[in-house]
Design an enzyme around this catalytic site. Structure first.
Site, short mmCIF file in Angstrom:
data_model
loop_
_atom_site.label_atom_id
_atom_site.label_comp_id
_atom_site.label_asym_id
_atom_site.label_seq_id
_atom_site.Cartn_x
_atom_site.Cartn_y
_atom_site.Cartn_z
N GLY A 1 72.86 42.35 20.47
CA GLY A 1 73.31 41.00 20.78
C GLY A 1 74.76 40.85 21.23
O GLY A 1 75.20 39.74 21.51
N GLN A 2 75.51 41.97 21.31
CA GLN A 2 76.89 41.83 21.77
C GLN A 2 76.88 41.24 23.19
O GLN A 2 75.95 41.45 23.94
CB GLN A 2 77.63 43.19 21.83
CG GLN A 2 77.79 43.87 20.52
CD GLN A 2 76.68 44.87 20.29
OE1 GLN A 2 75.54 44.65 20.68
NE2 GLN A 2 77.00 45.96 19.65
N SER A 3 77.97 40.55 23.55
CA SER A 3 77.98 39.87 24.85
C SER A 3 77.71 40.85 25.99
O SER A 3 77.06 40.50 26.97
CB SER A 3 79.28 39.11 25.07
OG SER A 3 80.38 39.96 24.85
N SER A 4 78.16 42.08 25.85
CA SER A 4 77.94 43.07 26.92
C SER A 4 76.47 43.47 27.03
O SER A 4 76.02 43.95 28.06
CB SER A 4 78.78 44.32 26.67
OG SER A 4 78.41 44.91 25.43
N MET A 5 75.70 43.27 25.95
CA MET A 5 74.28 43.65 25.93
C MET A 5 73.36 42.51 26.40
O MET A 5 72.24 42.75 26.83
CB MET A 5 73.84 44.01 24.50
CG MET A 5 74.55 45.20 23.89
SD MET A 5 74.03 46.77 24.58
CE MET A 5 72.29 46.74 24.26
#
Length: 173
Positions: A63-67
């Site tokens: 769920g990280q913004s990069s993912m």
């Protein structure tokens, strides 16, 4: 020997912001244990057996913004979307609302039911179901089957019921 296919249930995709508790939730569902997790790079997947005839294949996607731009690659055979939100993190509700809106705009999810899990309800200052529902603007999804339930991945509260409800939503849609 031909029984193995029946174990693989409909695909459910678990998404939400980083630190919402998706991996803890999946591990708790699959093992009954609280497992130390680290940020998910990529995905975890497991088969959740609800009863003798019912199972779901649950994909927990980082769920990280990069993912988040990668979420769309997991939606091909998605039968239900489970959006996990940290109900104790008031400061990230707007970000969660944006992430939910974006993923629900994907064409592949047009008729897919939504289950919102307001996780971490065991924490003292967690938002109520109504507050989470309002902050995520759930009433705007009137063209979609959706439900919201409170849970605690850490304590194991509400998880089994939530995924039984997910199965019912899949059958209704």
């Amino acid at each position: 020997m031909g029984q193995s296919r029946s174990c693989i249930g409909p695909q459910v995709i678990l998404v939400g912001l980083d630190s919402a508790g998706k991996s803890t939730l999946l591990a708790r569902l699959l093992t009954g244990q609280v497992v130390e997790t680290s940020p998910t790079i990529g995905f975890n997947v497991g088969t959740l057996v609800l009863d003798k005839k019912t199972s779901l294949t649950v994909w927990d996607v980082g769920g990280q913004s990069s993912m988040r731009p990668n979420w769309k690659f997991y939606l091909d055979d998605c039968k239900a979307l489970v959006f996990v939100v940290d109900s104790s993190d008031r400061g990230r509700m707007a970000e969660a609302q944006k992430a939910l809106k974006k993923v629900l705009s994907e064409e592949k999810l047009r008729r897919v039911p939504l289950m919102v899990l307001a996780n971490k309800k065991d924490l003292p200052n967690s938002l109520t179901i109504r507050e989470v529902s309002t902050q995520l603007n759930l009433h705007s999804y009137s063209d979609r089957l959706w439900e919201i339930q409170a849970c605690s991945a850490l304590k194991g509260l509400g998880l089994q019921q939530a995924f039984l409800s997910v199965h019912k939503l899949i059958k209704k849609s």
